[in-house]
Write a protein that holds these residues in place. Structure first.
Motif, PDB file in Angstrom:
ATOM      1  N   GLU A   1      -1.384   0.843  -4.641  1.00  0.00           N
ATOM      2  CA  GLU A   1      -1.000   0.012  -4.144  1.00  0.00           C
ATOM      3  C   GLU A   1       0.502  -0.004  -5.727  1.00  0.00           C
ATOM      4  O   GLU A   1       0.469  -0.485  -6.604  1.00  0.00           O
TER       5      GLU A   1
ATOM      6  N   LYS B   1     -15.869  -2.108  -4.715  1.00  0.00           N
ATOM      7  CA  LYS B   1     -16.519  -0.944  -3.617  1.00  0.00           C
ATOM      8  C   LYS B   1     -17.422  -0.095  -4.419  1.00  0.00           C
ATOM      9  O   LYS B   1     -18.605   0.378  -4.614  1.00  0.00           O
TER      10      LYS B   1
ATOM     11  N   LYS C   1     -12.926  -6.811   0.470  1.00  0.00           N
ATOM     12  CA  LYS C   1     -12.138  -7.544  -0.330  1.00  0.00           C
ATOM     13  C   LYS C   1     -13.139  -8.874  -0.725  1.00  0.00           C
ATOM     14  O   LYS C   1     -13.503  -9.690   0.293  1.00  0.00           O
TER      15      LYS C   1
ATOM     16  N   ARG D   1       1.015  -0.947   0.426  1.00  0.00           N
ATOM     17  CA  ARG D   1       0.254   0.300   0.225  1.00  0.00           C
ATOM     18  C   ARG D   1       0.946   1.090  -0.097  1.00  0.00           C
ATOM     19  O   ARG D   1       1.997   1.413   0.502  1.00  0.00           O
TER      20      ARG D   1
ATOM     21  N   LYS E   1     -11.384 -12.256  -1.377  1.00  0.00           N
ATOM     22  CA  LYS E   1      -9.984 -14.001  -2.348  1.00  0.00           C
ATOM     23  C   LYS E   1      -9.988 -14.409  -2.534  1.00  0.00           C
ATOM     24  O   LYS E   1     -11.253 -15.726  -2.160  1.00  0.00           O
TER      25      LYS E   1
HETATM   26  P1  ATP Z   1      -4.615  -7.923   2.977  1.00  0.00           P
HETATM   27  O1  ATP Z   1      -3.328  -8.956   4.459  1.00  0.00           O
HETATM   28  O2  ATP Z   1      -5.799  -8.777   2.876  1.00  0.00           O
HETATM   29  O3  ATP Z   1      -3.894  -6.963   2.308  1.00  0.00           O
HETATM   30  P2  ATP Z   1      -4.802  -5.971   4.788  1.00  0.00           P
HETATM   31  O4  ATP Z   1      -5.581  -6.251   6.261  1.00  0.00           O
HETATM   32  O5  ATP Z   1      -3.584  -5.560   4.648  1.00  0.00           O
HETATM   33  O6  ATP Z   1      -5.601  -7.058   4.144  1.00  0.00           O
HETATM   34  P3  ATP Z   1      -7.079  -5.019   3.965  1.00  0.00           P
HETATM   35  O7  ATP Z   1      -7.763  -3.922   4.249  1.00  0.00           O
HETATM   36  O8  ATP Z   1      -7.518  -6.270   4.736  1.00  0.00           O
HETATM   37  O9  ATP Z   1      -6.122  -5.097   4.605  1.00  0.00           O
HETATM   38  O10 ATP Z   1      -7.559  -5.154   1.715  1.00  0.00           O
HETATM   39  C1  ATP Z   1      -7.546  -4.078   1.490  1.00  0.00           C
HETATM   40  C2  ATP Z   1      -5.177  -4.007   1.507  1.00  0.00           C
HETATM   41  O11 ATP Z   1      -5.605  -4.395  -0.174  1.00  0.00           O
HETATM   42  C3  ATP Z   1      -5.565  -2.646   0.720  1.00  0.00           C
HETATM   43  O12 ATP Z   1      -5.819  -2.167   2.210  1.00  0.00           O
HETATM   44  C4  ATP Z   1      -4.431  -2.562   0.141  1.00  0.00           C
HETATM   45  O13 ATP Z   1      -3.159  -2.539   0.286  1.00  0.00           O
HETATM   46  C5  ATP Z   1      -4.904  -3.536  -1.027  1.00  0.00           C
HETATM   47  N1  ATP Z   1      -5.591  -3.565  -2.327  1.00  0.00           N
HETATM   48  C6  ATP Z   1      -4.885  -4.339  -3.551  1.00  0.00           C
HETATM   49  N2  ATP Z   1      -5.969  -3.569  -4.243  1.00  0.00           N
HETATM   50  C7  ATP Z   1      -6.714  -2.545  -4.096  1.00  0.00           C
HETATM   51  C8  ATP Z   1      -7.980  -1.885  -4.212  1.00  0.00           C
HETATM   52  N3  ATP Z   1      -7.813  -2.092  -6.145  1.00  0.00           N
HETATM   53  N4  ATP Z   1      -8.392  -1.053  -3.614  1.00  0.00           N
HETATM   54  C9  ATP Z   1      -8.263  -0.999  -2.070  1.00  0.00           C
HETATM   55  N5  ATP Z   1      -7.041  -1.217  -1.681  1.00  0.00           N
HETATM   56  C10 ATP Z   1      -6.524  -2.595  -2.875  1.00  0.00           C
END
Ligand code: ATP
Length: 578
Positions: free
Chosen positions: A296, A400, A417, A251, A419
């Motif tokens: 990302e 979204k 999300k 991120r 997966k």
């Molecule tokens: P995970 O381990 O599943 O990535 P996380 O706890 O790091 O989870 P989550 O909020 O669960 O974060 O999942 C969202 C994450 O997915 C975001 O923090 C971002 O880094 C990533 N991401 C990838 N593609 C996208 C997108 N198109 N829009 C938003 N977030 C995205």
């Protein structure tokens, strides 16, 4: 306030494990500090001089601090090193060595200012200067003050005070209860700067805090995604949605302020050095004066349209050779949001409006690419998108709500999300914090760990609560790694902010985050995750470690109790098997 008075509070906080007591002591401390002192005190209690996202470092590791101690007390360095090896904490070493030092009555602001000056020394002779300045400071402090002082540069301030605890304590200090926490927390989500919030609160009250705005140069706490079990559940709950690929990279929150560009990670660290090609592209390709972009970063080959796995992207997580790596494995950033542009906070706009702004802002760049979006209210189309993205080597999709604003620091159903997963298992892995280990029997005894006690994070209480014991999923090498890192985190008693019924052979300060897959979430009376009154907690069945989270997650970023409860509710619903 004198630094020695602060040290007395730090002593008290250090031996306090109860969260309520921590809040009480902190709020008492806050009540005694003036407008000039509140920001430095807020940083110092977390072992810092500036907000977490600011890269200012004192720049003195253990070796230099040890030399400064030897110089200050006129003792041989070897002798200090021996004491250190016995006591295991440079703080305790100076507490012992400084017995004869008289406190010269330095104030908190003076000490903070002098530490900042040490941090600011650079160039020729910087090391000598740092040694002299730090040594001089030590000579003016009583033993208890010196103990806390030396723990700051070496990163060993042992108080374990999380951000929510600070926010509660600020509220208590002014209001007598925690009713102002939501206002303070909302400001924290927009600014990520506890010192700034505390200072504004002291100076201009709640009204001032409410006025604190998102601005370029201060990371905004990122919006996160909720989980739902399958496309049916998503469409049923949200109706018409936007669907995007879920990239498995880093991120990145990109801040552009004229010619200045900074990049922050998911947990608000300044990562600018890690992404030279993204910095260059932002400066070169983005025509607006100020902007905050959210996206990302991932290793991607545009010719073959291949996304490289997370392990490849994470090779960036190192200090040296980044330029060579950037040349060999260039990253792209898929930008999926914009928070600020040309001096304007655009988080209240709808997602559709923001995405349009993203496209306008980064148009023409080959490095910063807009995340594609399709709109649908059909389960079939969503399922197809999910499977398509998985077959391209991506993690899945993020769905979204098109009319939603950007919720800084929020995890709600505006983003969901979906997966890849195996049917019958939990749809997702969880991130757990290690709380301690059990001595093993047999082969593993050699490595000092036979099983691990792991927990999740309770955001409301700012506590780590146990959810499972883990015994499998680790190679011998990984057990050794746990042992090595765990040794430095050992704690004689239950660490502050840990709430557990079970007692492991050795407690560990909650710092190591591991990604865990499990078969199921069950209810259990022996675990404290989600437990209240007579209701049992939650536990994981057949947990196994999938990976170590290498630094991109702080313990507070671990899966939360709320998420576990939502996942428990979502279990049993059918899932798509890709
Ligand atoms: P995970 O381990 O599943 O990535 P996380 O706890 O790091 O989870 P989550 O909020 O669960 O974060 O999942 C969202 C994450 O997915 C975001 O923090 C971002 O880094 C990533 N991401 C990838 N593609 C996208 C997108 N198109 N829009 C938003 N977030 C995205």
């Amino acid at each position: 306030m004198k630094f020695s008075q602060l040290a007395t509070y730090l002593d008290e906080l250090e031996i306090t494990a109860s969260r309520n007591e921590l809040v009480r002591i902190l709020s008492e401390l806050f009540q005694k500090v003036s407008v000039e002192e509140i920001a430095p005190v807020t940083y110092l209690i977390q072992g810092r001089l500036t907000p977490f996202f600011d890269p200012t470092e004192i720049g003195m590791g253990e070796k230099l601090v040890l030399t400064a101690i030897a110089n200050a007390y006129h003792i041989d360095k070897g002798e200090v090193a021996v004491k250190y090896s016995h006591l295991g904490d440079l703080g305790l070493v100076v507490e012992e060595l400084g017995q004869k030092t008289r406190d010269s009555g330095l104030s908190v602001t003076e000490v903070a200012g002098r530490l900042l000056a040490i941090a600011g020394t650079s160039g020729d002779g910087a090391i000598e200067n740092k040694l002299t300045l730090f040594g001089d400071l030590l000579k003016e402090l009583d033993p208890a003050s010196a103990k806390h002082l030396v723990r700051i540069p070496v990163g060993k301030m042992r108080l374990g005070i999380g951000d929510p605890t600070v926010l509660d304590a600020l509220s208590f200090a002014k209001q007598g209860d925690k009713s102002l926490r939501p206002v303070l927390e909302a400001a924290y989500n927009r600014t990520s700067d506890l010192g700034l919030i505390a200072l504004t609160f002291w100076k201009d009250g709640v009204k001032g805090v409410e006025k604190l705005q998102i601005t370029v140069g201060r990371p905004v706490r990122p919006e996160l995604a909720e989980r739902l079990p399958n496309p049916e559940a998503v469409i049923k709950k949200l109706g018409l949605v936007g669907v995007q690929p879920k990239y498995d990279g880093f991120r990145v929150q990109i801040h552009k302020d004229g010619a200045k560009v900074a990049i922050y990670s998911r947990n608000l660290e300044n990562m600018s050095l890690m992404f030279p090609e993204l910095i260059t592209a932002t400066k070169r390709d983005i025509k607006v004066g100020t902007a905050i972009l959210d996206g990302e970063a991932i290793a991607y080959n545009p010719d073959t349209e291949e996304y490289l796995p997370f392990q490849e992207t994470t090779k960036r997580r190192r200090k040296y050779g980044i330029d060579e790596l950037a040349a060999k494995l260039p990253l792209r950033a898929f930008i999926f949001d914009i928070l600020y542009v040309e001096g304007r906070d655009v988080t209240p706009l709808t997602y559709e409006e923001r995405l349009k702004l993203v496209e306008e802002t980064i148009r023409g760049s080959e490095i910063l690419l807009p995340a594609p979006l399709i709109k649908t209210d059909s389960v079939e189309v969503l399922t197809k998108e999910l499977l398509d993205n998985i077959s391209k080597g991506l993690e899945g999709v993020v769905v979204k709500r098109l009319e939603a604003p950007y919720t800084a620091g929020g995890r709600n159903f505006n983003w969901v999300k979906l997966k890849r997963h195996t049917s019958g298992e939990l749809t997702d892995t969880v991130d757990l914090v290690l709380l301690g280990y059990y001595f093993g029997k047999g082969k593993r005894t050699a490595f000092g760990a036979g099983g691990l006690l792991a927990g999740v994070y309770d955001q409301d209480k700012d506590e780590f609560v146990s959810i499972t014991k883990i015994g499998t999923g680790l190679t011998d090498e990984e057990w050794r790694e746990i042992h090595r890192r765990g040794d430095a985190l050992q704690s004689d008693s239950k660490p502050a902010r840990v709430n557990s019924i079970l007692t492991p052979s050795v407690w560990m300060k909650p710092e190591i985050v591991v990604e865990v897959m499990a078969d199921e979430i069950t209810r259990s009376p022996v675990h404290t995750a989600g437990q209240f009154d007579d209701n049992p907690g939650y536990a994981l069945r057949f947990p196994r470690i999938v990976s170590f989270r290498g630094g991109d997650k702080s313990p507070e970023d671990a899966t939360s109790v709320k998420e576990i409860m939502a996942m428990y509710q979502g279990q049993g619903q059918h899932r798509v098997a890709p």
